[in-house]
Design a protein around this motif. Sequence first.
Motif, short mmCIF file in Angstrom:
data_model
loop_
_atom_site.label_atom_id
_atom_site.label_comp_id
_atom_site.label_asym_id
_atom_site.label_seq_id
_atom_site.Cartn_x
_atom_site.Cartn_y
_atom_site.Cartn_z
N LEU A 116 4.39 81.75 51.94
CA LEU A 116 5.03 82.32 50.82
C LEU A 116 4.09 81.77 49.66
O LEU A 116 3.57 80.70 49.59
CB LEU A 116 6.53 81.69 50.57
N ARG A 117 3.63 82.57 48.94
CA ARG A 117 2.67 82.43 47.56
C ARG A 117 3.18 82.71 46.21
O ARG A 117 3.76 83.88 46.01
CB ARG A 117 1.28 83.01 47.94
N PRO A 118 2.85 81.58 45.34
CA PRO A 118 3.35 82.13 43.87
C PRO A 118 2.32 83.23 43.26
O PRO A 118 2.86 83.65 42.27
CB PRO A 118 3.12 80.75 43.29
N LYS A 119 1.18 83.28 43.57
CA LYS A 119 0.18 84.16 43.15
C LYS A 119 -0.55 84.78 44.28
O LYS A 119 -0.74 84.04 45.18
CB LYS A 119 -0.63 83.57 42.00
N VAL A 120 -0.65 86.21 44.17
CA VAL A 120 -1.52 86.86 45.14
C VAL A 120 -2.62 87.70 44.55
O VAL A 120 -2.67 87.95 43.34
CB VAL A 120 -0.57 87.57 45.96
N SER A 121 -3.60 87.75 45.36
CA SER A 121 -4.79 88.45 44.86
C SER A 121 -5.02 89.98 45.36
O SER A 121 -5.37 90.94 44.60
CB SER A 121 -6.10 88.00 45.33
N SER A 122 -4.14 90.11 46.44
CA SER A 122 -4.10 91.65 47.22
C SER A 122 -2.79 92.13 46.69
O SER A 122 -1.99 91.66 46.09
CB SER A 122 -3.99 91.33 48.53
N ARG A 123 -2.49 93.48 46.78
CA ARG A 123 -1.86 94.53 46.31
C ARG A 123 -0.65 94.52 47.53
O ARG A 123 -0.64 94.25 48.73
CB ARG A 123 -2.12 95.92 46.25
N CYS A 124 0.73 94.35 47.02
CA CYS A 124 2.10 94.57 47.74
C CYS A 124 2.06 95.88 48.70
O CYS A 124 1.61 96.69 48.16
CB CYS A 124 3.03 94.33 46.90
N LYS A 125 2.26 95.76 49.91
CA LYS A 125 2.25 96.94 50.80
C LYS A 125 3.39 97.89 50.19
O LYS A 125 3.22 98.89 50.60
CB LYS A 125 2.29 96.27 52.12
N SER A 126 4.30 97.35 49.45
CA SER A 126 5.40 98.08 49.19
C SER A 126 5.16 98.89 47.83
O SER A 126 4.85 100.26 47.53
CB SER A 126 6.77 97.44 49.03
N CYS A 127 4.74 98.14 46.74
CA CYS A 127 4.45 98.55 45.29
C CYS A 127 3.25 98.90 45.13
O CYS A 127 3.07 99.46 43.98
CB CYS A 127 5.31 97.76 44.25
N LYS A 128 2.39 98.53 45.88
CA LYS A 128 0.71 98.74 45.74
C LYS A 128 0.38 98.02 44.44
O LYS A 128 -0.78 98.47 43.66
CB LYS A 128 0.50 100.15 45.68
N ARG A 129 1.33 96.98 43.92
CA ARG A 129 0.58 96.23 42.59
C ARG A 129 0.57 94.69 43.00
O ARG A 129 1.19 94.30 43.91
CB ARG A 129 1.68 96.34 41.72
N ARG A 130 -0.10 94.15 41.98
CA ARG A 130 -0.41 92.70 42.48
C ARG A 130 0.79 91.74 41.62
O ARG A 130 1.25 90.85 41.95
CB ARG A 130 -1.60 92.05 41.79
N LYS A 131 1.14 92.41 40.55
CA LYS A 131 2.53 91.83 39.65
C LYS A 131 3.52 92.65 39.75
O LYS A 131 3.52 93.95 39.94
CB LYS A 131 1.93 91.38 38.39
#
Length: 247
Positions: A131-146
């Motif tokens: 579980l990470r508070p910030k990510v550099s890769s895109r979410c597999k669902s929304c295709k966004r980082r934020k």
Amino acid sequence: MSIIKRTHHNCDEHYELTSIQKLFTCYGCKMKGFGQRYQCKFCGQNLHSECRFPKNIISHEFFGGSIFTFRDEPFTRRDRNNRKEYSKCCDACGKDVCGFSYHCETDNLDLHPCCRNLDRKLLIDDTVFDLRPKVSSRCKSCKRRKISDGDRDVPGWAYVSTCDKYNFHVFCMLEMVHEAWMKNGEMGLEKVELRQLVKFSGNKGSGRGAVFETMKSVLKIILAALLGDPTALISSAFVELVSRSLG
């Protein structure tokens, strides 16, 4: 923002710990849950364990130095039509704070009780998800980082595999649960198609089947973690229907 509709029942002395293999809405935080919950034996209201026995003051490792205090009422404001609406979102999942929460006045931070309690690590098919508070890769669902809905931009916690191939916003997983609930009722998760949740690209041929099998395991465990189902019983019918949807 959601418009507030609240009622009150004096059920504090009548809650009993029970486990029902159905989705429920927690009367305290207004978030979804599954399986184990505290239920009023008279009116049937349900509470997460964290909402039944909240702590007055907490901290969280993702917000070092911030002190949170428990609130049993959400922050509100007036919209253009002079109606009350919720004015805070959870800094973990990005969803509205509609009920119980933990608030840090100094740093202007807010957490749902269930988000505050999320497992830091999940083991899925021999792969560790952090579980990470910030990510550099895109979410597999929304295709966004934020996470963004036009009114706010939240980094959004996510479960990310150690190999960095799989990344899911907590927000996106909760949205899937909410949409399934609204469209199909209590057993809505059984009718969710994986292709509606995950936007795959470049996965064709024989390798695609293996990817989908891995994804099913990932979604099963993360959903169970988000909904407070330690036995993952929520996944049985869901995974079977996911398989058929991929045919």
